[in-house]
Scaffold this motif. Structure first.
Motif, PDB file in Angstrom:
ATOM      1  N   PRO A  90      15.616   4.215 -19.953  1.00  0.00           N
ATOM      2  CA  PRO A  90      16.350   4.680 -18.768  1.00  0.00           C
ATOM      3  C   PRO A  90      16.401   3.633 -17.654  1.00  0.00           C
ATOM      4  CG  PRO A  90      14.874   6.392 -19.564  1.00  0.00           C
ATOM      5  CD  PRO A  90      14.528   5.149 -20.320  1.00  0.00           C
ATOM      6  N   VAL A  91      15.350   2.832 -17.541  1.00  0.00           N
ATOM      7  CA  VAL A  91      15.342   1.776 -16.526  1.00  0.00           C
ATOM      8  C   VAL A  91      16.356   0.698 -16.889  1.00  0.00           C
ATOM      9  CG1 VAL A  91      13.957  -0.048 -15.456  1.00  0.00           C
ATOM     10  CG2 VAL A  91      12.961   2.218 -15.836  1.00  0.00           C
ATOM     11  N   ARG A  92      16.389   0.304 -18.155  1.00  0.00           N
ATOM     12  CA  ARG A  92      17.372  -0.695 -18.604  1.00  0.00           C
ATOM     13  C   ARG A  92      18.792  -0.217 -18.316  1.00  0.00           C
ATOM     14  NH1 ARG A  92      14.506  -0.649 -23.477  1.00  0.00           N
ATOM     15  NH2 ARG A  92      16.301   0.239 -24.576  1.00  0.00           N
ATOM     16  N   LYS A  93      19.055   1.031 -18.655  1.00  0.00           N
ATOM     17  CA  LYS A  93      20.402   1.575 -18.465  1.00  0.00           C
ATOM     18  C   LYS A  93      20.777   1.622 -16.990  1.00  0.00           C
ATOM     19  CE  LYS A  93      23.215   5.690 -19.320  1.00  0.00           C
ATOM     20  NZ  LYS A  93      23.229   7.075 -19.851  1.00  0.00           N
ATOM     21  N   ALA A 148       0.830  -1.208   0.000  1.00  0.00           N
ATOM     22  CA  ALA A 148       0.000   0.000   0.000  1.00  0.00           C
ATOM     23  C   ALA A 148       0.863   1.257   0.000  1.00  0.00           C
ATOM     24  CB  ALA A 148      -0.926  -0.010   1.214  1.00  0.00           C
ATOM     25  N   ALA A 149       1.976   1.220   0.733  1.00  0.00           N
ATOM     26  CA  ALA A 149       2.873   2.379   0.763  1.00  0.00           C
ATOM     27  C   ALA A 149       3.418   2.673  -0.631  1.00  0.00           C
ATOM     28  CB  ALA A 149       4.023   2.123   1.743  1.00  0.00           C
ATOM     29  N   TRP A 150       3.855   1.622  -1.330  1.00  0.00           N
ATOM     30  CA  TRP A 150       4.367   1.821  -2.691  1.00  0.00           C
ATOM     31  C   TRP A 150       3.265   2.280  -3.636  1.00  0.00           C
ATOM     32  CZ3 TRP A 150       9.215   2.517  -3.585  1.00  0.00           C
ATOM     33  CH2 TRP A 150      10.186   1.885  -2.802  1.00  0.00           C
ATOM     34  N   GLU A 151       2.076   1.743  -3.444  1.00  0.00           N
ATOM     35  CA  GLU A 151       0.965   2.146  -4.317  1.00  0.00           C
ATOM     36  C   GLU A 151       0.639   3.625  -4.142  1.00  0.00           C
ATOM     37  OE1 GLU A 151      -3.617   0.849  -5.486  1.00  0.00           O
ATOM     38  OE2 GLU A 151      -2.557  -0.185  -3.860  1.00  0.00           O
ATOM     39  N   VAL A 152       0.632   4.090  -2.897  1.00  0.00           N
ATOM     40  CA  VAL A 152       0.358   5.509  -2.646  1.00  0.00           C
ATOM     41  C   VAL A 152       1.449   6.382  -3.269  1.00  0.00           C
ATOM     42  CG1 VAL A 152       0.209   7.271  -0.852  1.00  0.00           C
ATOM     43  CG2 VAL A 152      -1.016   5.108  -0.576  1.00  0.00           C
ATOM     44  N   LEU A 153       2.702   5.994  -3.075  1.00  0.00           N
ATOM     45  CA  LEU A 153       3.799   6.762  -3.669  1.00  0.00           C
ATOM     46  C   LEU A 153       3.684   6.791  -5.189  1.00  0.00           C
ATOM     47  CD1 LEU A 153       6.782   5.523  -1.456  1.00  0.00           C
ATOM     48  CD2 LEU A 153       5.967   7.891  -1.628  1.00  0.00           C
ATOM     49  N   ALA A 154       3.405   5.639  -5.788  1.00  0.00           N
ATOM     50  CA  ALA A 154       3.311   5.568  -7.246  1.00  0.00           C
ATOM     51  C   ALA A 154       2.141   6.389  -7.774  1.00  0.00           C
ATOM     52  CB  ALA A 154       3.175   4.109  -7.683  1.00  0.00           C
ATOM     53  N   GLU A 164       8.960  -3.237 -11.062  1.00  0.00           N
ATOM     54  CA  GLU A 164       8.075  -3.843 -12.056  1.00  0.00           C
ATOM     55  C   GLU A 164       8.770  -3.806 -13.412  1.00  0.00           C
ATOM     56  OE1 GLU A 164       5.296  -3.928 -15.260  1.00  0.00           O
ATOM     57  OE2 GLU A 164       6.277  -2.079 -14.622  1.00  0.00           O
ATOM     58  N   SER A 165       8.831  -4.939 -14.092  1.00  0.00           N
ATOM     59  CA  SER A 165       9.692  -5.055 -15.274  1.00  0.00           C
ATOM     60  C   SER A 165       8.975  -4.913 -16.611  1.00  0.00           C
ATOM     61  CB  SER A 165      10.422  -6.409 -15.253  1.00  0.00           C
ATOM     62  OG  SER A 165       9.491  -7.479 -15.283  1.00  0.00           O
ATOM     63  N   GLU A 166       7.651  -4.760 -16.591  1.00  0.00           N
ATOM     64  CA  GLU A 166       6.914  -4.645 -17.851  1.00  0.00           C
ATOM     65  C   GLU A 166       6.925  -3.224 -18.405  1.00  0.00           C
ATOM     66  OE1 GLU A 166       5.776  -7.272 -19.493  1.00  0.00           O
ATOM     67  OE2 GLU A 166       6.669  -8.442 -17.868  1.00  0.00           O
ATOM     68  N   GLY A 167       7.354  -2.276 -17.589  1.00  0.00           N
ATOM     69  CA  GLY A 167       7.476  -0.903 -18.077  1.00  0.00           C
ATOM     70  C   GLY A 167       6.179  -0.119 -18.091  1.00  0.00           C
ATOM     71  N   VAL A 169       3.618   2.718 -12.414  1.00  0.00           N
ATOM     72  CA  VAL A 169       4.786   3.087 -11.609  1.00  0.00           C
ATOM     73  C   VAL A 169       5.581   4.127 -12.398  1.00  0.00           C
ATOM     74  CG1 VAL A 169       6.803   2.274 -10.360  1.00  0.00           C
ATOM     75  CG2 VAL A 169       4.862   0.730 -10.705  1.00  0.00           C
ATOM     76  N   PRO A 170       5.536   5.391 -11.991  1.00  0.00           N
ATOM     77  CA  PRO A 170       6.219   6.451 -12.745  1.00  0.00           C
ATOM     78  C   PRO A 170       7.725   6.219 -12.856  1.00  0.00           C
ATOM     79  CG  PRO A 170       4.657   7.388 -11.190  1.00  0.00           C
ATOM     80  CD  PRO A 170       4.753   5.932 -10.873  1.00  0.00           C
ATOM     81  N   LEU A 171       8.292   6.751 -13.919  1.00  0.00           N
ATOM     82  CA  LEU A 171       9.714   6.551 -14.200  1.00  0.00           C
ATOM     83  C   LEU A 171      10.589   7.055 -13.061  1.00  0.00           C
ATOM     84  CD1 LEU A 171      12.023   5.764 -16.082  1.00  0.00           C
ATOM     85  CD2 LEU A 171      11.774   7.999 -17.197  1.00  0.00           C
ATOM     86  N   GLY A 172      10.277   8.219 -12.519  1.00  0.00           N
ATOM     87  CA  GLY A 172      11.112   8.786 -11.464  1.00  0.00           C
ATOM     88  C   GLY A 172      11.192   7.896 -10.240  1.00  0.00           C
ATOM     89  N   LEU A 173      10.078   7.274  -9.876  1.00  0.00           N
ATOM     90  CA  LEU A 173      10.063   6.374  -8.726  1.00  0.00           C
ATOM     91  C   LEU A 173      10.886   5.122  -9.015  1.00  0.00           C
ATOM     92  CD1 LEU A 173       9.055   5.652  -5.925  1.00  0.00           C
ATOM     93  CD2 LEU A 173       6.937   4.791  -6.962  1.00  0.00           C
TER      94      LEU A 173
END
Length: 222
Positions: A183-186, A51-57, A109-112, A117-121
């Motif tokens: 950017p996530v891959r890199k 839930a904490a991660w969901e709220v942040l995302a 999360e690996s599906e992108g 899940v925003p890129l910055g997070l």
């Protein structure tokens, strides 16, 4: 959140530690016959972290740039709290699995799906991954002089912690090297090469030994 640094830091720590108020958070997780986590006990802690991660995302892209540092710190504290929860149960495998499952569903999360899940997070979670493992002693660092019995227990604990770090590498970070978000891959690739990681240190040591062997003088050839 208030604007003064110390109260901000204290509040982030208190929010991240709210899981300790949940029932049975100190007990090892119960597992069903099929290996899945049973409801109750540690399962409540997993739900809280998810839930904490969901709220942040959900609210990440709405955070004002002037307040972003506060939420970056909160994210770091939440991530560290998950690792501590595992450590405090002597690196219990049930808790390891619960933490990996939550992280795999959210920041790693690996599906992108950047809508979820925003890129910055995602990038911030990758940035702090090694830092927080190092801070909790998960990378096999030497703890200094200890009594013989304590040293043996320390080695055993270190070995389990390193195996947990390796599990996180295999199940969380390595899949991100194939993430459709560039950017996530890199970032994932760069994190896997961090020289604080025990498997990177081993590889560097092996490469150094091989280089020394290659440089040895074999005498004058006929």
């Amino acid at each position: 959140m208030c604007d003064k640094p110390i109260p901000q830091q204290n509040l982030c720590a208190e929010l991240a530690d709210l899981y300790t108020s949940l029932p049975a958070h100190r007990k090892k997780d119960k597992r069903n016959d099929n290996g899945t986590e049973a409801t109750g006990g540690g399962g409540l802690v997993s739900i809280w972290f998810a839930a904490a991660w969901e709220v942040l995302a959900t609210h990440w892209t709405e955070i004002d740039v002037l307040r972003m540092d506060k939420f970056l710190l909160l994210t770091r504290r939440v991530f560290a709290a998950q690792l501590r929860w595992v450590r405090d149960a002597a690196w219990d495998e049930g808790r390891q699995g619960s933490v990996v499952d939550v992280l795999k569903a959210w920041p790693f999360e690996s599906e992108g799906d950047v809508a979820r899940v925003p890129l910055g997070l995602r990038l911030h979670a990758l940035d702090i991954w090694v830092d927080e493992m190092e801070r909790l002693g998960m990378l096999g660092e030497d703890e200094g002089d200890q009594a013989e019995g304590e040293e043996e227990r320390q080695r055993e604990g270190d070995a389990i912690a390193v195996r947990f770090a390796e599990k996180m590498r295999r199940q969380l970070i390595e899949p991100l090297t194939s993430c459709p978000v560039k950017p996530v891959r890199k970032s994932a690739g760069e994190q896997l090469e961090d020289d604080r990681l025990p498997w990177v240190r081993r590889k560097q040591a092996d490469d150094g030994e091989a280089a020394e062997e290659d440089d040895e003088w074999g005498g004058i050839e006929d």
